[in-house]
Design a protein around this motif. Sequence first.
Motif, PDB file in Angstrom:
ATOM      1  N   ASN A  33       9.189   9.062 -35.941  1.00  0.00           N
ATOM      2  CA  ASN A  33       9.798   8.708 -34.646  1.00  0.00           C
ATOM      3  C   ASN A  33      10.104   9.926 -33.778  1.00  0.00           C
ATOM      4  OD1 ASN A  33      12.081   9.837 -35.793  1.00  0.00           O
ATOM      5  ND2 ASN A  33      13.248   7.924 -35.909  1.00  0.00           N
ATOM      6  N   GLU A  34       9.753  11.114 -34.286  1.00  0.00           N
ATOM      7  CA  GLU A  34       9.894  12.385 -33.569  1.00  0.00           C
ATOM      8  C   GLU A  34      11.344  12.747 -33.244  1.00  0.00           C
ATOM      9  OE1 GLU A  34       7.170  12.330 -30.240  1.00  0.00           O
ATOM     10  OE2 GLU A  34       5.434  12.386 -31.569  1.00  0.00           O
ATOM     11  N   LEU A  44       2.348  24.853 -36.881  1.00  0.00           N
ATOM     12  CA  LEU A  44       2.592  24.102 -35.655  1.00  0.00           C
ATOM     13  C   LEU A  44       2.698  22.615 -35.954  1.00  0.00           C
ATOM     14  CD1 LEU A  44      -0.260  25.626 -33.415  1.00  0.00           C
ATOM     15  CD2 LEU A  44       2.100  26.456 -33.566  1.00  0.00           C
ATOM     16  N   CYS A  45       3.535  21.922 -35.189  1.00  0.00           N
ATOM     17  CA  CYS A  45       3.461  20.467 -35.111  1.00  0.00           C
ATOM     18  C   CYS A  45       3.619  20.103 -33.633  1.00  0.00           C
ATOM     19  CB  CYS A  45       4.509  19.780 -35.984  1.00  0.00           C
ATOM     20  SG  CYS A  45       6.238  20.120 -35.564  1.00  0.00           S
ATOM     21  N   ILE A  46       3.230  18.892 -33.267  1.00  0.00           N
ATOM     22  CA  ILE A  46       3.174  18.527 -31.861  1.00  0.00           C
ATOM     23  C   ILE A  46       3.643  17.093 -31.686  1.00  0.00           C
ATOM     24  CG2 ILE A  46       0.741  17.803 -31.986  1.00  0.00           C
ATOM     25  CD1 ILE A  46       0.380  19.083 -29.182  1.00  0.00           C
ATOM     26  N   ASN A  47       4.362  16.815 -30.582  1.00  0.00           N
ATOM     27  CA  ASN A  47       4.824  15.455 -30.340  1.00  0.00           C
ATOM     28  C   ASN A  47       3.947  14.755 -29.298  1.00  0.00           C
ATOM     29  OD1 ASN A  47       5.698  16.367 -27.797  1.00  0.00           O
ATOM     30  ND2 ASN A  47       7.849  16.453 -28.378  1.00  0.00           N
ATOM     31  N   LYS A  48       4.299  13.524 -28.978  1.00  0.00           N
ATOM     32  CA  LYS A  48       3.485  12.713 -28.072  1.00  0.00           C
ATOM     33  C   LYS A  48       3.529  13.222 -26.638  1.00  0.00           C
ATOM     34  CE  LYS A  48       4.005   8.627 -30.970  1.00  0.00           C
ATOM     35  NZ  LYS A  48       4.652   7.293 -31.132  1.00  0.00           N
ATOM     36  N   LYS A  49       4.495  14.083 -26.338  1.00  0.00           N
ATOM     37  CA  LYS A  49       4.595  14.687 -25.011  1.00  0.00           C
ATOM     38  C   LYS A  49       3.835  16.003 -24.936  1.00  0.00           C
ATOM     39  CE  LYS A  49       9.262  12.824 -24.258  1.00  0.00           C
ATOM     40  NZ  LYS A  49      10.693  13.194 -23.999  1.00  0.00           N
ATOM     41  N   ASP A  50       3.131  16.358 -25.976  1.00  0.00           N
ATOM     42  CA  ASP A  50       2.393  17.614 -26.088  1.00  0.00           C
ATOM     43  C   ASP A  50       3.311  18.832 -26.135  1.00  0.00           C
ATOM     44  OD1 ASP A  50      -0.125  16.554 -26.364  1.00  0.00           O
ATOM     45  OD2 ASP A  50      -0.655  16.719 -24.248  1.00  0.00           O
ATOM     46  N   GLN A  51       4.549  18.622 -26.567  1.00  0.00           N
ATOM     47  CA  GLN A  51       5.421  19.757 -26.873  1.00  0.00           C
ATOM     48  C   GLN A  51       5.100  20.229 -28.285  1.00  0.00           C
ATOM     49  OE1 GLN A  51       9.221  17.722 -26.071  1.00  0.00           O
ATOM     50  NE2 GLN A  51       9.633  19.293 -24.535  1.00  0.00           N
ATOM     51  N   VAL A  52       4.872  21.519 -28.425  1.00  0.00           N
ATOM     52  CA  VAL A  52       4.518  22.113 -29.710  1.00  0.00           C
ATOM     53  C   VAL A  52       5.747  22.791 -30.298  1.00  0.00           C
ATOM     54  CG1 VAL A  52       3.081  23.838 -30.875  1.00  0.00           C
ATOM     55  CG2 VAL A  52       2.137  22.482 -28.987  1.00  0.00           C
ATOM     56  N   ASP A  81      18.167  17.443 -35.625  1.00  0.00           N
ATOM     57  CA  ASP A  81      18.007  16.344 -34.677  1.00  0.00           C
ATOM     58  C   ASP A  81      17.231  16.866 -33.474  1.00  0.00           C
ATOM     59  OD1 ASP A  81      19.493  14.655 -36.300  1.00  0.00           O
ATOM     60  OD2 ASP A  81      21.384  15.086 -35.267  1.00  0.00           O
ATOM     61  N   VAL A  82      16.343  16.038 -32.931  1.00  0.00           N
ATOM     62  CA  VAL A  82      15.552  16.404 -31.755  1.00  0.00           C
ATOM     63  C   VAL A  82      15.886  15.426 -30.628  1.00  0.00           C
ATOM     64  CG1 VAL A  82      13.239  16.837 -30.850  1.00  0.00           C
ATOM     65  CG2 VAL A  82      13.695  17.172 -33.291  1.00  0.00           C
ATOM     66  N   ASP A  83      16.294  15.947 -29.471  1.00  0.00           N
ATOM     67  CA  ASP A  83      16.623  15.050 -28.360  1.00  0.00           C
ATOM     68  C   ASP A  83      15.398  14.766 -27.491  1.00  0.00           C
ATOM     69  OD1 ASP A  83      16.249  17.202 -26.578  1.00  0.00           O
ATOM     70  OD2 ASP A  83      18.389  17.585 -26.330  1.00  0.00           O
ATOM     71  N   ALA A  84      15.595  14.011 -26.429  1.00  0.00           N
ATOM     72  CA  ALA A  84      14.483  13.562 -25.590  1.00  0.00           C
ATOM     73  C   ALA A  84      13.785  14.714 -24.872  1.00  0.00           C
ATOM     74  CB  ALA A  84      14.985  12.547 -24.561  1.00  0.00           C
ATOM     75  N   LYS A  85      14.481  15.849 -24.727  1.00  0.00           N
ATOM     76  CA  LYS A  85      13.888  17.007 -24.047  1.00  0.00           C
ATOM     77  C   LYS A  85      13.214  17.978 -25.023  1.00  0.00           C
ATOM     78  CE  LYS A  85      17.096  16.931 -20.120  1.00  0.00           C
ATOM     79  NZ  LYS A  85      18.110  17.722 -19.349  1.00  0.00           N
ATOM     80  N   GLY A  86      13.340  17.690 -26.311  1.00  0.00           N
ATOM     81  CA  GLY A  86      12.739  18.578 -27.308  1.00  0.00           C
ATOM     82  C   GLY A  86      13.657  19.678 -27.780  1.00  0.00           C
ATOM     83  N   ALA A 127       7.020  29.110 -23.544  1.00  0.00           N
ATOM     84  CA  ALA A 127       7.671  29.232 -24.847  1.00  0.00           C
ATOM     85  C   ALA A 127       9.188  29.237 -24.692  1.00  0.00           C
ATOM     86  CB  ALA A 127       7.216  30.510 -25.541  1.00  0.00           C
ATOM     87  N   VAL A 128       9.856  28.397 -25.471  1.00  0.00           N
ATOM     88  CA  VAL A 128      11.316  28.302 -25.466  1.00  0.00           C
ATOM     89  C   VAL A 128      11.811  28.578 -26.886  1.00  0.00           C
ATOM     90  CG1 VAL A 128      13.299  26.803 -25.061  1.00  0.00           C
ATOM     91  CG2 VAL A 128      11.253  26.564 -23.626  1.00  0.00           C
ATOM     92  N   LEU A 129      12.652  29.596 -27.045  1.00  0.00           N
ATOM     93  CA  LEU A 129      13.203  29.919 -28.356  1.00  0.00           C
ATOM     94  C   LEU A 129      14.309  28.921 -28.680  1.00  0.00           C
ATOM     95  CD1 LEU A 129      13.334  31.804 -30.816  1.00  0.00           C
ATOM     96  CD2 LEU A 129      14.974  33.221 -29.533  1.00  0.00           C
ATOM     97  N   LEU A 130      14.124  28.142 -29.751  1.00  0.00           N
ATOM     98  CA  LEU A 130      15.109  27.137 -30.137  1.00  0.00           C
ATOM     99  C   LEU A 130      16.184  27.718 -31.043  1.00  0.00           C
ATOM    100  CD1 LEU A 130      12.777  24.061 -30.764  1.00  0.00           C
ATOM    101  CD2 LEU A 130      14.127  24.582 -28.724  1.00  0.00           C
ATOM    102  N   THR A 131      15.779  28.583 -31.987  1.00  0.00           N
ATOM    103  CA  THR A 131      16.758  29.256 -32.846  1.00  0.00           C
ATOM    104  C   THR A 131      16.104  30.485 -33.473  1.00  0.00           C
ATOM    105  OG1 THR A 131      18.248  29.074 -34.737  1.00  0.00           O
ATOM    106  CG2 THR A 131      16.202  27.815 -34.844  1.00  0.00           C
TER     107      THR A 131
END
Length: 292
Positions: free
Chosen positions: A177-178, A128-136, A195-200, A159-163
Motif C-alpha cells: 500500500n506504499e 532503489l524502490c519506486i512508488n506509483k507516483k514515480d518517487q524513488v 511511515d510514509v505520508d502522501a508526499k513521500g 533529490a531530497v535527503l530524508l534521513t
Amino acid sequence: MKYSLYPISLLFSMAAFAQEPLYTAKDLTPENMFSSNIEGPNFDKAGNLYVVNFIKDGVIGKINSTNGKGEIFVVLPDSSIANSIQFTSKGSMLLADFKGHNVLQVSMPSKKVSVYVHSSKFNQPNDLCINKKDQVFASDPNWKEQTGQIWRIDPGGKAVLLTADMGTTNGIELSPNEKILYVNESVQRKIWKFDVDAKGNISNKTLFAEFPDHGFDGMKCDKAGNLYVTRYGKGTIVVLSPAGEQLREIQMKGKSTSNLVFGGKDGKTVFVTLQDRKCMETFRVEIPGKRF
C-alpha cells in the motif's frame, strides 16, 4: 462436457508450475555468467528480466527468465557500475550507479544512458524502490564509516535527503500500500520501518527485525505484505510477516544472496542473484509479488 477456456500451452505451463516444489532453490543460469557484483534483478512491464553486471561490471544484461540465457542490453558509460534497477511508470530504466554517485536513466527504445540525478552528497546509491507516483527511494551507505542515508528522488530528478541518521543502509522496499518503507542496515543487522505520508516523507522510525549474525542485502514484498530479505553470507532468504514475525527461511545453493525479484507469468517465481556463484537461482512461492 466442460471445455477449458485456457490455451493448451498455458495449461501445460500452469501444470508445470503446480508440480514444482515450493521454496526449493534451483539454478536459472550457469555459474560465472556475471561478475561478482551481480545484483538488482528486475522486470519491465513486458516481462523482460534485466540484471546488472552481466559478464563484467558496468554491463546490463537481458536474461531469458525461462532458460537463463543472456545477452548484453547496454554498456554503461564513464566506468559506471550499477547496483539496482527500477522502472518508471513510463517505462524508463533507472539505475543506482554507486561508482559515479548517480542515479542513471536508460531510454529503453534507444538505449541512451543519461544522468537522472547526481549529488556530491551521495555516498554511493545502492538500492532503489519506486512508488506509483514515480518517487524513488534510495539507500545510500557509507561502508567505511558504517553509516548511511535515505534519499527520495522526485520525478524529474530532484533529490531530497530524508534521513542521514542510519547505519549501513542497503535493501529498501515499500509495502504493497506504499505506506511503509522498509530499510535494512547490513553491518548492524537491523531492519527498520518508517511511515510514509502522501508526499513521500518518512517518520516514526521503528525497529522491525534484528538478527545476531550475517548481513542483509536486497528485499522485496509479496502481495500480502510479507517481506523477503536476503541474508548475505548465510545463503538464505528469510520471510517476515508484516508484524515482523519470521514465517520461514529458504536455503539457496550459494551463500552470497545479494538481491531478488518476483516474476514469472503468475508472479510466484522468485529470482535471486548470488555473488559467490555469479549466477541466478529461483524458487516458487505461494503468494505472488506485490506488483502482480
